[in-house]
Write a protein that holds these residues in place. Structure first.
Motif, PDB file in Angstrom:
ATOM      1  N   GLN A 149       0.667  -1.148  -0.146  1.00  0.00           N
ATOM      2  CA  GLN A 149       0.084   0.069   0.031  1.00  0.00           C
ATOM      3  C   GLN A 149       0.871   1.091   0.251  1.00  0.00           C
ATOM      4  N   SER A 179      -3.199 -12.401   9.410  1.00  0.00           N
ATOM      5  CA  SER A 179      -4.027 -11.124   9.112  1.00  0.00           C
ATOM      6  C   SER A 179      -3.453 -10.105   8.116  1.00  0.00           C
ATOM      7  N   MET A 182      -3.435 -11.173   4.514  1.00  0.00           N
ATOM      8  CA  MET A 182      -5.094 -10.852   3.990  1.00  0.00           C
ATOM      9  C   MET A 182      -4.960  -9.404   3.608  1.00  0.00           C
ATOM     10  N   GLN A 183      -4.718  -8.669   4.684  1.00  0.00           N
ATOM     11  CA  GLN A 183      -4.941  -7.275   4.097  1.00  0.00           C
ATOM     12  C   GLN A 183      -4.179  -6.823   2.978  1.00  0.00           C
ATOM     13  N   LEU A 185      -3.315  -8.763   0.717  1.00  0.00           N
ATOM     14  CA  LEU A 185      -3.678  -9.531  -0.674  1.00  0.00           C
ATOM     15  C   LEU A 185      -5.028  -8.570  -0.889  1.00  0.00           C
ATOM     16  N   ALA A 186      -5.725  -7.791  -0.120  1.00  0.00           N
ATOM     17  CA  ALA A 186      -6.943  -6.966  -0.461  1.00  0.00           C
ATOM     18  C   ALA A 186      -6.447  -5.876  -1.212  1.00  0.00           C
ATOM     19  N   TYR A 187      -5.270  -5.446  -0.959  1.00  0.00           N
ATOM     20  CA  TYR A 187      -4.644  -4.013  -1.660  1.00  0.00           C
ATOM     21  C   TYR A 187      -4.051  -4.579  -2.949  1.00  0.00           C
ATOM     22  N   CYS A 188      -3.555  -5.636  -3.038  1.00  0.00           N
ATOM     23  CA  CYS A 188      -2.947  -6.169  -4.188  1.00  0.00           C
ATOM     24  C   CYS A 188      -3.590  -6.793  -5.274  1.00  0.00           C
TER      25      CYS A 188
END
Length: 190
Positions: A149, A179, A182-183, A185-188
């Protein structure tokens, strides 16, 4: 960073408060980051050159105080957006992280490395996120953030990192690493 555009943004951003300029350092527009960084460095009387690294070392790294270290590494991150040679910034920040991997100022030191946007540092960031025994939470969380990010990596480059984040998540034994993976991954991931 388009240096011509960044220079033109300085004029329109110079009236912003320091808090607003630091907020701009999280902008996805790297030219705005460079402009904000240039203004913040001028306000701190730090030259946007290798001499700025020496000035930061002299003013902020000698006391050993947490606040001074955090400020110094944040200023190194601003220099990273100004085209200061990568090696001088990496030397200071990475040496600190390796000597004091549990220190709270590692957050700022790793952030400075992320502002370089260097391909050479991607494996190092993954080394940090994969090793909770060595590196403390400030360094590890910031390394995830730099990759996904707040660092200067393109959306395409972050997408290429998805398999690495999946691997980190699958192999992690601690819930915090899973955790953060996973965060990231949500951005990428698209």
């Amino acid at each position: 960073i388009n240096t011509t555009r960044a220079r033109s943004l300085i004029a329109e951003m110079k009236g912003l408060s320091s808090d607003e300029l630091w907020d701009a350092m999280d902008d996805s527009d790297f030219d705005r980051r460079a402009a904000a960084g240039a203004i913040l460095l001028r306000r701190a009387n730090i030259p946007a050159s290798p001499q700025g690294v020496d000035e930061i070392k002299h003013r902020y790294f000698k006391s050993g105080r947490v606040e001074d270290l955090q400020t110094g590494f944040s200023l190194l991150g601003l220099l990273a957006c100004q085209g200061v040679p990568e090696g001088t910034i990496v030397l200071q920040a990475q040496r600190f992280v390796e000597r004091y991997p549990q220190h709270e100022a590692c957050d700022n030191a790793v952030w400075a490395l992320g502002e370089l946007g260097s391909e050479n540092l991607v494996p190092y960031f993954f080394q940090i996120v994969e090793n909770p025994r060595k590196y403390g939470p400030p360094a590890r969380e910031r390394a995830f953030c730099c990759l996904a990010q707040c660092g200067r990596y393109s959306a395409g480059r972050r997408l290429e990192m998805v398999p690495n984040f999946i691997e980190v998540c699958e192999e992690a034994r601690d819930p915090q690493t899973r955790s953060w993976s996973m965060q990231a991954l949500a951005y990428c991931a698209p």
